[in-house]
Enzyme design. Structure first.
Site, mmCIF file in Angstrom:
data_model
loop_
_atom_site.group_PDB
_atom_site.id
_atom_site.type_symbol
_atom_site.label_atom_id
_atom_site.label_comp_id
_atom_site.label_asym_id
_atom_site.label_seq_id
_atom_site.Cartn_x
_atom_site.Cartn_y
_atom_site.Cartn_z
ATOM 1 N N ASP A 25 -7.905 19.226 -14.096
ATOM 2 C CA ASP A 25 -8.245 17.961 -14.550
ATOM 3 C C ASP A 25 -7.835 17.716 -15.929
ATOM 4 O OD1 ASP A 25 -9.563 15.439 -15.296
ATOM 5 O OD2 ASP A 25 -10.910 15.505 -13.883
ATOM 6 N N LYS B 141 -9.137 6.645 -18.452
ATOM 7 C CA LYS B 141 -9.650 7.018 -19.954
ATOM 8 C C LYS B 141 -8.266 7.005 -21.010
ATOM 9 C CE LYS B 141 -13.512 7.842 -18.077
ATOM 10 N NZ LYS B 141 -13.256 7.851 -16.384
ATOM 11 N N ARG C 136 0.875 -1.414 0.005
ATOM 12 C CA ARG C 136 0.174 0.035 -0.072
ATOM 13 C C ARG C 136 0.904 1.312 -0.063
ATOM 14 N NH1 ARG C 136 -1.406 2.047 4.585
ATOM 15 N NH2 ARG C 136 -1.962 -0.180 5.817
ATOM 16 N N TYR D 283 -17.000 16.868 -14.514
ATOM 17 C CA TYR D 283 -17.398 15.389 -14.551
ATOM 18 C C TYR D 283 -18.634 15.352 -13.622
ATOM 19 C CZ TYR D 283 -17.317 10.379 -13.510
ATOM 20 O OH TYR D 283 -17.617 9.482 -13.216
#
Ligand code: PLP
Length: 398
Positions: free
Chosen positions: A174, A199, A51, A103
């Protein structure tokens, strides 16, 4: 290897070097969650627990940082987890100014999660001109999506960065819709760039992941702490897949952008036939902010995303999306395959209708994610779907 500075070379080589133990040219997927130590708190190598950091994630982070021209990259389990972690770094009571047509999931996080944890949010359709009136003593951060989702409006990032600097505000951009091949916001003055890696960066619609890139040592230290403390991290396998996808980003981005240009022009030609009401595409000379596009995007390219208003209202939009043969009706974007959707009914359905309309997300708006198939086939598919949708709405097609 000593890296050259051109994008394609960095896409292929940044963060990649032959495995020192086997010589494997492609890194093995490091699935181990834990790493052996020589004595307590003295690991054999640089890793302790997956992690906190992991070889595949490190390599991916280095690669994206290199493509965005950044010092640091931090990968997360999704684009949304990236957003959440950045907002978590603000103290309660902080105020954020955001573009209005971000978004839908970002809007949802701002209004339904961040606000209930003590952050204040203001949305505006004109960031550049409205920051001076919206800014408060507790404003800490400006959030920009350019091009915006789904109306493809463009914000002059360099100009917003100047205003942000004057007021000591953090500017987050973004960059999901363009990818670092077409736009590098840090070079325009942004402090943090975020991506839904899901994406264009991964590009094959088979990984959900996010990344933030930045230059500032102190912000990096804080976000890296939160990356580990919150733990919304990607798996080694997803990091490896996304790194593989990233190696062809320059080829995919250019191909989808060139295909989208042809489709946008074909759609714009149908404004005079009455089948299309409006086309939003940054590559068109008619785009309201085309001047900024030519300065901000590589070679003035428009990217792979288009939205357009089709005749016949919501029925027209639905009919179009059900009539395509190559474009698949599905959410998401940025993959090699072409997709279409109706934002008001799908990705942006969670936003209040009047607010959605104000942001230009009308019921008749169709969003296209243009892939890398043969461009002529895609234009033909869009035109036949447009004909069928028009016929259905006019009651000609039973
Ligand atoms: C522009 C943009 N930012 C962020 C996100 C969120 O990313 P993810 O779906 O990876 O959480 C999306 C998802 O569609 C997006 O389109």
């Amino acid at each position: 290897m000593a890296l050259t500075t051109r994008f394609g070379t960095r896409a292929v080589h940044a963060g990649s070097s032959p495995d020192p133990h086997t010589g494997a040219v492609i890194s093995p997927i490091s699935l181990s969650t834990t790493f052996a130590q020589n004595s307590p708190a003295v690991p054999i190598g640089k890793y302790e627990y997956s992690r906190s950091s992991n070889p595949n994630r490190d390599e991916f982070e280095q690669a994206v940082a290199s493509l965005e021209g950044a010092k640091y990259g931090l990968a997360f389990s999704s684009g949304s987890a990236t957003t959440a972690t950045i907002l978590q770094s603000l103290s309660p009571g902080s105020h954020i100014i955001s573009g209005a047509d971000v978004y839908g999931g970002t809007h949802r996080y701002f209004t339904k999660v961040a606000q209930s944890h003590g952050l204040e949010i203001s949305f505006t359709t004109d960031l550049l001109n409205n920051i001076p009136t919206l800014v408060r003593s507790n404003t800490r951060l400006i959030w920009v999506e350019s091009p915006s989702n789904p109306t493809l409006s463009i914000t002059d990032i360099r100009a917003v960065a100047q205003v942000a600097k004057q007021r000591s505000l953090l500017l987050v951009v973004d960059n999901t819709f363009l990818s670092p091949y077409l736009q590098t916001p840090l070079a325009l003055g942004a402090d943090i760039v975020v991506h839904s890696v899901t994406k264009y960066i991964n590009g094959h619609s088979d990984v959900v992941m996010g990344v933030a890139v930045l230059n500032d040592d102190e912000i990096y230290r804080q976000l890296r702490f939160l990356q580990n403390a919150i733990g919304a991290v990607p798996s080694a396998f997803d990091s490896w897949l996304a790194h593989r996808g990233l190696k062809t980003l320059h080829l995919r981005s250019r191909a989808s952008s060139e295909n989208a240009q042809g489709i946008a022009e074909a759609l714009a030609n149908n404004i005079k036939t009455g089948k299309v009401l409006q086309v939003n595409y940054p590559g068109l000379e008619t785009h309201p902010n085309r001047r900024v596009v030519t300065q901000q995007h590589r070679d003035g390219l428009g990217g792979g995303m288009i939205s357009f208003r089709v005749a016949g209202g919501r029925r027209g939009a639905e009919a179009f999306c059900k009539s395509t043969k190559i474009f698949t009706l599905a959410e998401s974007l940025g993959g090699v395959e072409s997709l279409c959707e109706v934002p008001a009914l799908m990705t942006h359905a969670g936003i209040d209708a009047s607010e959605r309309e104000r942001a230009g997300v009308h019921d008749d708006l169709v969003r296209l994610s243009v892939g890398i198939e043969d461009g002529d086939d895609l234009v033909a598919d869009v035109l036949q779907a447009l004909d069928r949708a028009t016929a259905q709405v006019n009651g000609v097609d039973k």
